[in-house]
Design a protein around this motif. Structure first.
Motif, PDB file in Angstrom:
ATOM      1  N   GLN A  70       0.808  -1.233   0.000  1.00 48.70           N
ATOM      2  CA  GLN A  70       0.000   0.000   0.000  1.00 48.70           C
ATOM      3  C   GLN A  70       0.833   1.271   0.000  1.00 48.70           C
ATOM      4  O   GLN A  70       0.283   2.358  -0.157  1.00 48.70           O
ATOM      5  CB  GLN A  70      -0.913   0.044   1.229  1.00 48.70           C
ATOM      6  N   GLY A  71       2.142   1.149   0.246  1.00 44.91           N
ATOM      7  CA  GLY A  71       2.986   2.342   0.144  1.00 44.91           C
ATOM      8  C   GLY A  71       3.258   3.075   1.438  1.00 44.91           C
ATOM      9  O   GLY A  71       3.583   4.261   1.424  1.00 44.91           O
ATOM     10  N   HIS A  72       3.177   2.364   2.568  1.00 51.08           N
ATOM     11  CA  HIS A  72       3.403   3.051   3.854  1.00 51.08           C
ATOM     12  C   HIS A  72       4.785   3.699   3.932  1.00 51.08           C
ATOM     13  O   HIS A  72       4.947   4.724   4.591  1.00 51.08           O
ATOM     14  CB  HIS A  72       3.278   2.065   5.018  1.00 51.08           C
ATOM     15  N   THR A 124       4.152   7.088   2.351  1.00 55.54           N
ATOM     16  CA  THR A 124       3.153   8.025   2.873  1.00 55.54           C
ATOM     17  C   THR A 124       3.384   8.379   4.346  1.00 55.54           C
ATOM     18  O   THR A 124       3.123   9.512   4.753  1.00 55.54           O
ATOM     19  CB  THR A 124       1.732   7.481   2.669  1.00 55.54           C
ATOM     20  N   TRP A 125       3.898   7.407   5.139  1.00 59.02           N
ATOM     21  CA  TRP A 125       4.150   7.764   6.552  1.00 59.02           C
ATOM     22  C   TRP A 125       5.225   8.851   6.635  1.00 59.02           C
ATOM     23  O   TRP A 125       5.139   9.760   7.468  1.00 59.02           O
ATOM     24  CB  TRP A 125       4.592   6.561   7.365  1.00 59.02           C
ATOM     25  N   SER A 148      -8.264  -1.441   5.817  1.00 63.19           N
ATOM     26  CA  SER A 148      -7.916  -0.025   5.615  1.00 63.19           C
ATOM     27  C   SER A 148      -7.822   0.736   6.928  1.00 63.19           C
ATOM     28  O   SER A 148      -8.259   1.874   7.032  1.00 63.19           O
ATOM     29  CB  SER A 148      -8.946   0.668   4.709  1.00 63.19           C
ATOM     30  N   THR A 189      -4.222   4.167   7.844  1.00 64.03           N
ATOM     31  CA  THR A 189      -4.244   5.628   7.893  1.00 64.03           C
ATOM     32  C   THR A 189      -5.087   6.134   9.062  1.00 64.03           C
ATOM     33  O   THR A 189      -4.637   7.001   9.821  1.00 64.03           O
ATOM     34  CB  THR A 189      -4.754   6.205   6.558  1.00 64.03           C
ATOM     35  N   CYS A 234     -12.009  10.402   0.795  1.00 65.57           N
ATOM     36  CA  CYS A 234     -11.291   9.774   1.922  1.00 65.57           C
ATOM     37  C   CYS A 234     -10.701  10.871   2.786  1.00 65.57           C
ATOM     38  O   CYS A 234      -9.623  10.719   3.363  1.00 65.57           O
ATOM     39  CB  CYS A 234     -10.237   8.796   1.426  1.00 65.57           C
ATOM     40  N   VAL A 251      -8.797  14.182   3.851  1.00 66.97           N
ATOM     41  CA  VAL A 251      -7.561  14.782   3.342  1.00 66.97           C
ATOM     42  C   VAL A 251      -6.665  13.660   2.822  1.00 66.97           C
ATOM     43  O   VAL A 251      -6.499  12.634   3.480  1.00 66.97           O
ATOM     44  CB  VAL A 251      -6.849  15.554   4.479  1.00 66.97           C
ATOM     45  N   ARG A 252      -6.132  13.848   1.613  1.00 66.05           N
ATOM     46  CA  ARG A 252      -5.290  12.805   1.009  1.00 66.05           C
ATOM     47  C   ARG A 252      -3.829  13.062   1.360  1.00 66.05           C
ATOM     48  O   ARG A 252      -3.326  14.158   1.103  1.00 66.05           O
ATOM     49  CB  ARG A 252      -5.489  12.763  -0.504  1.00 66.05           C
ATOM     50  N   ASN A 280      -1.192  11.260   0.036  1.00 64.05           N
ATOM     51  CA  ASN A 280      -0.535  11.201  -1.261  1.00 64.05           C
ATOM     52  C   ASN A 280      -1.584  10.881  -2.324  1.00 64.05           C
ATOM     53  O   ASN A 280      -2.010   9.718  -2.456  1.00 64.05           O
ATOM     54  CB  ASN A 280       0.560  10.124  -1.248  1.00 64.05           C
ATOM     55  N   VAL A 302      -0.955   7.818  -4.545  1.00 66.41           N
ATOM     56  CA  VAL A 302      -1.128   6.514  -3.892  1.00 66.41           C
ATOM     57  C   VAL A 302      -2.621   6.220  -3.732  1.00 66.41           C
ATOM     58  O   VAL A 302      -3.082   5.107  -3.984  1.00 66.41           O
ATOM     59  CB  VAL A 302      -0.399   6.500  -2.527  1.00 66.41           C
ATOM     60  N   VAL A 303      -3.378   7.227  -3.355  1.00 69.79           N
ATOM     61  CA  VAL A 303      -4.830   7.043  -3.200  1.00 69.79           C
ATOM     62  C   VAL A 303      -5.449   6.591  -4.528  1.00 69.79           C
ATOM     63  O   VAL A 303      -6.246   5.655  -4.575  1.00 69.79           O
ATOM     64  CB  VAL A 303      -5.495   8.343  -2.691  1.00 69.79           C
ATOM     65  N   LYS A 359      -9.228   9.817   6.165  1.00 71.10           N
ATOM     66  CA  LYS A 359     -10.002   8.586   6.374  1.00 71.10           C
ATOM     67  C   LYS A 359      -9.319   7.487   5.562  1.00 71.10           C
ATOM     68  O   LYS A 359      -8.515   7.789   4.675  1.00 71.10           O
ATOM     69  CB  LYS A 359     -11.435   8.748   5.853  1.00 71.10           C
ATOM     70  N   GLY A 360      -9.660   6.251   5.808  1.00 66.38           N
ATOM     71  CA  GLY A 360      -9.094   5.147   5.031  1.00 66.38           C
ATOM     72  C   GLY A 360      -9.612   5.170   3.600  1.00 66.38           C
ATOM     73  O   GLY A 360     -10.645   5.771   3.302  1.00 66.38           O
TER      74      GLY A 360
HETATM   75  O1  CDP Z   1      -4.620  -0.090   5.892  1.00 69.28           O
HETATM   76  P1  CDP Z   1      -4.227   0.166   4.471  1.00 69.28           P
HETATM   77  O2  CDP Z   1      -2.835   0.713   4.325  1.00 69.28           O
HETATM   78  O3  CDP Z   1      -4.499  -0.989   3.583  1.00 69.28           O
HETATM   79  O4  CDP Z   1      -5.268   1.259   3.892  1.00 69.28           O
HETATM   80  P2  CDP Z   1      -5.339   2.855   3.979  1.00 69.28           P
HETATM   81  O5  CDP Z   1      -5.133   3.334   5.351  1.00 69.28           O
HETATM   82  O6  CDP Z   1      -6.620   3.219   3.327  1.00 69.28           O
HETATM   83  O7  CDP Z   1      -4.111   3.366   3.119  1.00 69.28           O
HETATM   84  C1  CDP Z   1      -3.759   2.892   1.855  1.00 69.28           C
HETATM   85  C2  CDP Z   1      -2.690   3.800   1.295  1.00 69.28           C
HETATM   86  O8  CDP Z   1      -3.296   5.039   0.883  1.00 69.28           O
HETATM   87  C3  CDP Z   1      -1.609   4.158   2.307  1.00 69.28           C
HETATM   88  O9  CDP Z   1      -0.342   4.280   1.708  1.00 69.28           O
HETATM   89  C4  CDP Z   1      -2.083   5.493   2.804  1.00 69.28           C
HETATM   90  O10 CDP Z   1      -1.074   6.280   3.353  1.00 69.28           O
HETATM   91  C5  CDP Z   1      -2.707   6.119   1.564  1.00 69.28           C
HETATM   92  N1  CDP Z   1      -3.752   7.105   1.941  1.00 69.28           N
HETATM   93  C6  CDP Z   1      -3.576   8.448   1.687  1.00 69.28           C
HETATM   94  O11 CDP Z   1      -2.563   8.826   1.086  1.00 69.28           O
HETATM   95  N2  CDP Z   1      -4.541   9.351   2.095  1.00 69.28           N
HETATM   96  C7  CDP Z   1      -5.674   8.939   2.715  1.00 69.28           C
HETATM   97  N3  CDP Z   1      -6.601   9.809   3.117  1.00 69.28           N
HETATM   98  C8  CDP Z   1      -5.881   7.563   2.950  1.00 69.28           C
HETATM   99  C9  CDP Z   1      -4.886   6.671   2.565  1.00 69.28           C
END
Ligand code: CDP
Length: 785
Positions: free
Chosen positions: A506-508, A511-512, A546, A549, A662, A664-665, A667, A670-671, A735-736
Motif C-alpha cells: 500500500q505504500g506506507h 506516505t508515513w 484499511s 491511515t 477519503c 484529506v489525502r 498522497n 497513492v490514493v 479517512k481510510g
Molecule cells: O490499511 P491500508 O494501508 O491498507 O489502507 P489505507 O489506510 O486506506 O491506506 C492505503 C494507502 O493510501 C496508504 O499508503 C495510505 O497512506 C494512503 N492514503 C492516503 O494517502 N490518504 C488517505 N486519506 C488515505 C490513505
C-alpha cells in the motif's frame, strides 16, 4: 529564510513517487522465499483429497524411508504436544493437522520436512491415508437440513451446524414501518465465495535457536504482533523470546491475517529438528485452503412510501463459513460489520438477522479487502436500492438523493446504531453524474434501445466504517484495537519511523514519511520507515480493513507532534527566549517579534544531542499509541455504463467513474492507485471470478487458469474524481481508502448490467455475471415471443 514548500519536501498532498517501488521494480524486494538461512530444511504439506471423511489410519513409514527426509508430522504427533488444534480469530478451534476427520478438501493431513522441497513433496506422496468418506455439505441450506451430518462433532455443545444466530436493530419499529408502507420491494442474492489471491502465496521460515531459546519466524503476516501473541499462547513460549518478522509482502488483501496450520507446523518442526524450516505454499494450496471471502446469502425487503422515501429495511443473511469459523472480527460484532448497511441513507427503522453455518469447505469469511462483511452489506444495500427505485418507477439517482443523510445532519445515528461523523453524499453523487453525463446517457440509452442495443448504467453510493478501533468496541481475541508509531530523529536531522502497521504494497514507506514531513518539516526523503519486525516495531494490530491511515497514520502524526513539542523547547533554548515567544512554520521555529531570527528543526535535532538546556532529557525520540475516538467514514459514488450484446450476453464496460471522499489525502497518487486496484477487483468479482464447489466438495477454480485475475487487457479504464470532507476526529482529517472501491464497486457493475437488461423482468443475476448467465436472462425476456 522563507517557509518551506510542503509539496517540495514531500509532505501532505505531494504526489510523491513510491520509494519502495525502487526495489520492487528492480527485483530487489525481500519476500519470504528470497530468505535463505544456513542449514535450512524445507516443509511440504499433504492435503486431503476429500471434503469430508473419517481418517482410519495414516501410514508414514515409506515417507520416513526416503533419503533426505528429516521429520514427518501427523495430527497424532501434534496432539501429544497439544498442538493438533489451535484457536481461530473467532473463538473457534481449527485443526492444525487432522486427527479424527478431514472436514474440507485441501485440509492439512500430514507434513514432511526434508533437505529440499522436492524430496519433501515426493515423501508426501509416499504417505498412505485410509479415508472413510462421509456425506458432504457445501451450502447453508444443506447444513440446516434435517438429518444433516454434523461437521463439528469434535466440539462439545455443538448439536447442529449453526455457528451463530443473531439479530440487530429494531424489530418492532421495522414491523411498524412495513405496516405503513405503500410498497414493499424485495431482493435475494448470493455474494459468492471469492479469494483474495495475493500474487505471493503464504509461507514461513521458523528458526528456533536452542542455545538462546529464541524463536525467530519470518512469515507472510499482515499482523505480526498478533501472531507473536498467538504463538506465545499456543506454543506456550515466552513472548519476549519470539520474534516475528514480516518481510516484503506480495499483497495480502486479508488473506495474510489468519494464522494458518503451515506456520504452526514449521515452528514445531524447527523446534524438533533444531534447524530453520521453510514452508512455501503453492498456488493451489493457497486457493483451496486459505482465507476465502464472502459466501453469503442475502435477502431482504424495503418498506417504501409512494413518494420514494424509505421507511424501513429488513435483512437476513446466511453465511457459509466452511469447516472452521476463522473470521477476524471483534468479539462484540458476531457478524462483523454487516450492520453498517444503509449507513448513508436516512432510514427510520431496520432489522437484521444473521446466521452462520459450518460446511465442508475451507474456512471462509476473511475480510477480503474489506472490514468484516462490509462488502456484502454494501452490495446488498446498493442492489436493494436499485431494485426499489425500479419498482417505484423512479430515477435511481433521484431515489438515492431523496433518501441520503443530509450534509447538516451529522453526527448521524445509522439504522443499525453506528455514529457517522461527516458526509456530503449528494455532492459526491452530483460529481459522478456530471462526469458520466447522466442525462445525455439516459437519452442515448433510450435511443439505443429503439435500435435493439442494450445500454445500462449502474450507480453505487456508499459510506463504510474504516479504522478499527476504538478500543471500547473493537478487539481481536480480547486484544484492544489501537495502533502505534515510534519516531527517532537523529542528530543530523535524519529520522527513522516504525509503526505497528504492516504494508503489503500500500505504500506506507512513502506516505508515513510524508506525514512526518508535514508535521516536522523534515524532507520525506530524510525519513526511513520500517514495519513488520516485532523486535523493533512498537506493538500494533497490523494492517487490514484499511485501518492503517485512520489509526497508525494518526499515531505517526501524534508522535511527530510530541517531537515538535520537545523541539520547541530546544528552539527556545537556542534562541534564548521563552517558549511562549516562539512561533512555528513548517520546518522552523522563530521569535514572534523577530521573525527572521529562527532555528530549523534540524538545528533543534542537533541541539537535542549536543546543546540541550539544563535538566532536559537528551535525544529527540518518542512514541505514540493512538486509540481513535471513532471509525472514519469515507464515502464514494461509483458509476458504470455498459453495453450488453443481446446475441451472446457478453457485456463491455463503456465507462467507470469513481468519486471518492477519503478526507484529506496524504498522497493523491497513492490514493488513486488504491482506487484503481479496488475497482479492478470489483470488476473481477462482477465479471469473471468463479471459485465454487461441486456436490462432493471439490474446489472448482483452484488455479489461475480457472480463477481469473484480470490483466491490463481485460481491465476497463477508470475516471477518478474526488470530494474532500475532512474527518473531524482524525488528527490529519484523513479517512481510510484502501478497500472502498472493492466494497462499493461490485454493485455498480452489476447494477449497470441489470439496468441494461431491465426489460427482461429478471430481478437478479448472481456474480460473476458470466455471459451465459446474462444470455440465459435475456432469453427469458418477457417481451420476446
Ligand atoms: O490499511 P491500508 O494501508 O491498507 O489502507 P489505507 O489506510 O486506506 O491506506 C492505503 C494507502 O493510501 C496508504 O499508503 C495510505 O497512506 C494512503 N492514503 C492516503 O494517502 N490518504 C488517505 N486519506 C488515505 C490513505
Amino acid at each position: 529564510m522563507t517557509a518551506l514548500d510542503e509539496i517540495k519536501i514531500g509532505g501532505m498532498g505531494a504526489r510523491r513517487k513510491r520509494v519502495e517501488d525502487n526495489r520492487f521494480i528492480r527485483g530487489r524486494g525481500n519476500y519470504i522465499d528470497d530468505i535463505v538461512l544456513p542449514g535450512m530444511l524445507h516443509m511440504e504439506i499433504l492435503r486431503s483429497p476429500l471434503a469430508h471423511a473419517r481418517i482410519r489410519s495414516i501410514d508414514t513409514s515409506k515417507a520416513w524411508d526416503i533419503p533426505g527426509v528429516r521429520l514427518v508430522l501427523t495430527g497424532e504427533m501434534m496432539a501429544t504436544r497439544n498442538l493438533a488444534w489451535m484457536p481461530t480469530l473467532s473463538y473457534d478451534t481449527q485443526a492444525v493437522l487432522a486427527t479424527d476427520k478431514v472436514r474440507f478438501q485441501g485440509q492439512e493431513v500430514a507434513c514432511v520436512i526434508a533437505d529440499d522441497p522436492y524430496i519433501a513433496k515426493d515423501a508426501c506422496e509416499a504417505i498412505v491415508v485410509d479415508y472413510e468418506p462421509l456425506p458432504v455439505i457445501v451450502n447453508p441450506t444443506q447444513a440446516l437440513a434435517d438429518g444433516a451430518p454434523l461437521i463439528r462433532d469434535d466440539k462439545e455443545n455443538q448439536p447442529d451446524n449453526v455457528i451463530y444466530d443473531w439479530e440487530v436493530g429494531d424489530r418492532a419499529g421495522t414491523d411498524q414501518a412495513f405496516e405503513q408502507a405503500d410498497h414493499v420491494s424485495e431482493i435475494e442474492l448470493h455474494y459468492p465465495r471469492s479469494h483474495p489471491s495475493p500474487l505471493e502465496c503464504c509461507g514461513s521460515i521458523a528458526d528456533f535457536d536452542r542455545a538462546t531459546s529464541k524463536l525467530t519466524v519470518y512469515m507472510t503476516s499482515q499482523a505480526p504482533h498478533i501472531v507473536r501473541a498467538a504463538v506465545a499462547l499456543i506454543a506456550e513460549l515466552p513472548e519476549h523470546m519470539i520474534r516475528i518478522i514480516s518481510p516484503d509482502l506480495g499483497g495480502g488483501f486479508g488473506n495474510k491475517v489468519p494464522v494458518y496450520p503451515g506456520y504452526v507446523m514449521s515452528i514445531l518442526a524447527s523446534i524438533l529438528t533444531e534447524r530453520p524450516v521453510k514452508w512455501i505454499e503453492d498456488r493451489s494450496g493457497n486457493l483451496i485452503s486459505t482465507g476465502f471471502g464472502r459466501d453469503v446469502y442475502l435477502k431482504g425487503q424495503m418498506a417504501l412510501r409512494a413518494d420514494g422515501r424509505i421507511l424501513g429495511v429488513r435483512m437476513h443473511t446466511d453465511a457459509d463459513h466452511g469447516a472452521f469459523f476463522g473470521d477476524a472480527q471483534p468479539s462484540k460484532f458476531k457478524i462483523g460489520l454487516m450492520h453498517s448497511a444503509f449507513s448513508c441513507y436516512d432510514i427510520p427503522a431496520a432489522h437484521l438477522t444473521a446466521r452462520g453455518m459450518y460446511t465442508n469447505k475451507a474456512p471462509g469469511g476473511v475480510a477480503y479487502r474489506c472490514s468484516f462483511r462490509v462488502t456484502e452489506a454494501m452490495f446488498f444495500q446498493e442492489r436493494m436500492v436499485q431494485a426499489a427505485a425500479d419498482d417505484l418507477g423512479m430515477d435511481q439517482a433521484e431515489f438515492r438523493r431523496l433518501n441520503f443523510v443530509r450534509d447538516d445532519d451529522f453526527p448521524h445515528r445509522t439504522p443499525f446504531g453506528f455514529l457517522t461523523d461527516s458526509g456530503q453524499y449528494g455532492k459526491c453523487l452530483d460529481v459522478g453524474l456530471k462526469a458520466v453525463g447522466y442525462e445525455k446517457f439516459l437519452e442515448q440509452k433510450e435511443e439505443a434501445r429503439k435500435r435493439g442495443r442494450l445500454l445500462g448504467i449502474g450507480i453505487s453510493t456508499m459510506t463504510e466504517p474504516l479504522g478499527a478501533g476504538n478500543s471500547r468496541e473493537y478487539d481481536i481475541l480480547g486484544i484492544k484495537m489501537f495502533d502505534s508509531a515510534e519516531l527517532r530523529v537523529h542528530m543530523t536531522g535524519k529520522a527513522i519511523l516504525r509503526t505497528g502497521a504492516k504494508t503489503q504494497g500500500q505504500g506506507h514507506e512513502t506516505t508515513w514519511a510524508q506525514i512526518v514531513a508535514h508535521e516536522l518539516g523534515l524532507p520525506a526523503e530524510d525519513v526511513v520507515v520500517e514495519e513488520g519486525d516485532t523486535d523493533t516495531a512498537p506493538f500494533g494490530m497490523g494492517t487490514y480493513a484499511s485501518r492503517s491511515t485512520p489509526v497508525a497514520g494518526a499515531a505517526v502524526a501524534m508522535v511527530s507532534r510530541k517531537i515538535r513539542a520537545k523541539a520547541r523547547k530546544l528552539a527556545a533554548h537556542l534562541l534564548e527566549v521563552s517558549e511562549e515567544d516562539i512561533e512555528w512554520e513548517l520546518g522552523r521555529f522563530y521569535i514572534r517579534s523577530a521573525p527572521d531570527q529562527g532555528v530549523t528543526i534540524q538545528e533543534c535535532a542537533m541541539a537535542a544531542y549536543s546543546n540541550m538546556p539544563d535538566g532536559m532529557e537528551p535525544g529527540l525520540e518518542g512514541n505514540a499509541y493512538y486509540d481513535p475516538p471513532n471509525l472514519t467514514w469515507p464515502f464514494a459514488c461509483y458509476i458504470v455504463t455498459v453495453e450488453v450484446d443481446p446475441e451472446t450476453g457478453v457485456w463491455d464496460v463503456l465507462s467507470t467513474i469513481a468519486v471518492d471522499d477519503c478526507g484529506v489525502r496524504i498522497n493523491p497518487m497513492v490514493v488513486e492507485g488504491q482506487i484503481m486496484g479496488g475497482l479492478t477487483e470489483a470488476y473481477a468479482m462482477a465479471s469473471m471470478q468463479f471459485i465454487t464447489f461441486d456436490a462432493e466438495g471439490n474446489c472448482v477454480g483452484s488455479n489461475f487458469m480457472d480463477y481469473l485475475l484480470p490483466t491490463s487487457w481485460e481491465t476497463p479504464g477508470y475516471e477518478l474524481h474526488e470530494v474532500v470532507t475532512p474527518c473531524p476526529h482524525h488528527p490529519l482529517g484523513a479517512k481510510g481508502i484502501g478497500e472502498c472501491a472493492t466494497v462499493g464497486g461490485p454493485a455498480a457493475f452489476v447494477n449497470a448490467v441489470m439496468d441494461a437488461i431491465k426489460d427482461t423482468g429478471v430481478r437478479n443475476i448472481d456474480m460473476p455475471l458470466l455471459p451465459d448467465r446474462v444470455y440465459e436472462a435475456l432469453t427469458e425476456r418477457h417481451d420476446v415471443s
